[in-house]
Design a protein around this motif. Structure first.
Motif, mmCIF file in Angstrom:
data_model
loop_
_atom_site.group_PDB
_atom_site.id
_atom_site.type_symbol
_atom_site.label_atom_id
_atom_site.label_comp_id
_atom_site.label_asym_id
_atom_site.label_seq_id
_atom_site.Cartn_x
_atom_site.Cartn_y
_atom_site.Cartn_z
ATOM 1 N N UNK A 214 0.854 -1.186 0.000
ATOM 2 C CA UNK A 214 0.000 0.000 0.000
ATOM 3 C C UNK A 214 0.892 1.239 0.000
ATOM 4 N N UNK A 215 0.575 2.155 -0.898
ATOM 5 C CA UNK A 215 1.333 3.403 -0.991
ATOM 6 C C UNK A 215 0.648 4.450 -0.115
ATOM 7 N N UNK A 216 1.244 4.680 1.058
ATOM 8 C CA UNK A 216 0.633 5.606 2.012
ATOM 9 C C UNK A 216 0.623 7.040 1.508
ATOM 10 N N UNK A 217 1.604 7.388 0.676
ATOM 11 C CA UNK A 217 1.632 8.748 0.135
ATOM 12 C C UNK A 217 0.406 8.997 -0.746
ATOM 13 N N UNK A 218 0.079 8.034 -1.617
ATOM 14 C CA UNK A 218 -1.113 8.164 -2.452
ATOM 15 C C UNK A 218 -2.375 8.148 -1.595
ATOM 16 N N UNK A 219 -2.359 7.306 -0.571
ATOM 17 C CA UNK A 219 -3.504 7.202 0.318
ATOM 18 C C UNK A 219 -3.793 8.546 0.998
ATOM 19 N N UNK A 220 -2.766 9.177 1.531
ATOM 20 C CA UNK A 220 -2.973 10.457 2.208
ATOM 21 C C UNK A 220 -3.269 11.585 1.225
ATOM 22 N N UNK B 97 -5.133 11.236 -1.305
ATOM 23 C CA UNK B 97 -6.555 11.117 -1.609
ATOM 24 C C UNK B 97 -7.390 11.919 -0.612
ATOM 25 N N UNK B 98 -6.941 11.999 0.643
ATOM 26 C CA UNK B 98 -7.637 12.827 1.632
ATOM 27 C C UNK B 98 -7.505 14.308 1.279
ATOM 28 N N UNK B 99 -6.345 14.694 0.780
ATOM 29 C CA UNK B 99 -6.143 16.085 0.352
ATOM 30 C C UNK B 99 -7.095 16.422 -0.783
ATOM 31 N N UNK B 100 -7.190 15.540 -1.778
ATOM 32 C CA UNK B 100 -8.080 15.787 -2.908
ATOM 33 C C UNK B 100 -9.544 15.849 -2.460
ATOM 34 N N UNK B 101 -9.917 14.952 -1.557
ATOM 35 C CA UNK B 101 -11.296 14.947 -1.054
ATOM 36 C C UNK B 101 -11.599 16.242 -0.305
ATOM 37 N N UNK B 102 -10.652 16.686 0.511
ATOM 38 C CA UNK B 102 -10.893 17.927 1.262
ATOM 39 C C UNK B 102 -10.960 19.123 0.317
ATOM 40 N N UNK B 103 -10.203 19.092 -0.773
ATOM 41 C CA UNK B 103 -10.302 20.163 -1.761
ATOM 42 C C UNK B 103 -11.697 20.185 -2.387
ATOM 43 N N UNK B 104 -12.270 19.013 -2.599
ATOM 44 C CA UNK B 104 -13.627 18.936 -3.131
ATOM 45 C C UNK B 104 -14.641 19.528 -2.174
#
Length: 121
Positions: free
Chosen positions: A1-7, A9-16
């Motif tokens: 699991x790539x934790x950098x990509x995982x975290x 995704x939270x940044x992108x969601x919060x931008x939404x």
């Protein structure tokens, strides 16, 4: 699991979420309504289950507004010109928000009216 990509995704969601708050008047209205309901809930001394219902209704309204905004963006992207089906898609998504909002009001009245009946009547 790539934790950098995982975290990320939270940044992108919060931008939404930030985008919808800035761009959608109805979402801001629902934030105000949620604040009022939360204050009323605190004053009404809700049970644990009533709190769970209220929180689920509020979060559900936010989710459906986010989905509605996404559908509007996709329709605008794929059909920039006026088209009857594009209008129907946007109207249906908005209709889903309306139906859910009516549902939340009904459930809210079922929860709050008995608690306020001594105050109101």
């Amino acid at each position: 699991m790539d934790f950098r990509k995982f975290f990320k995704s939270f940044l992108y969601a919060s931008q939404g979420v930030v985008h919808v708050v800035k761009s959608e008047q109805n979402f801001r209205f629902h934030i105000l309504a949620a604040a009022i309901v939360l204050i009323a809930s605190l004053l009404s001394r809700l049970s644990k289950w009533e709190w769970i219902i209220i929180i689920m209704l509020i979060c559900g309204m936010f989710v459906i507004e986010l989905v509605n905004a996404s559908i509007e963006r996709v329709v605008d992207l794929t059909s920039p010109e006026l088209h009857p089906l594009a209008k129907q898609a946007k109207d249906l998504a908005a209709g889903a928000c309306l139906v859910y909002a009516i549902c939340t009001v009904i459930v809210g009245l079922i929860i709050f009216l008995p608690k306020w009946s001594g105050i109101l009547f």
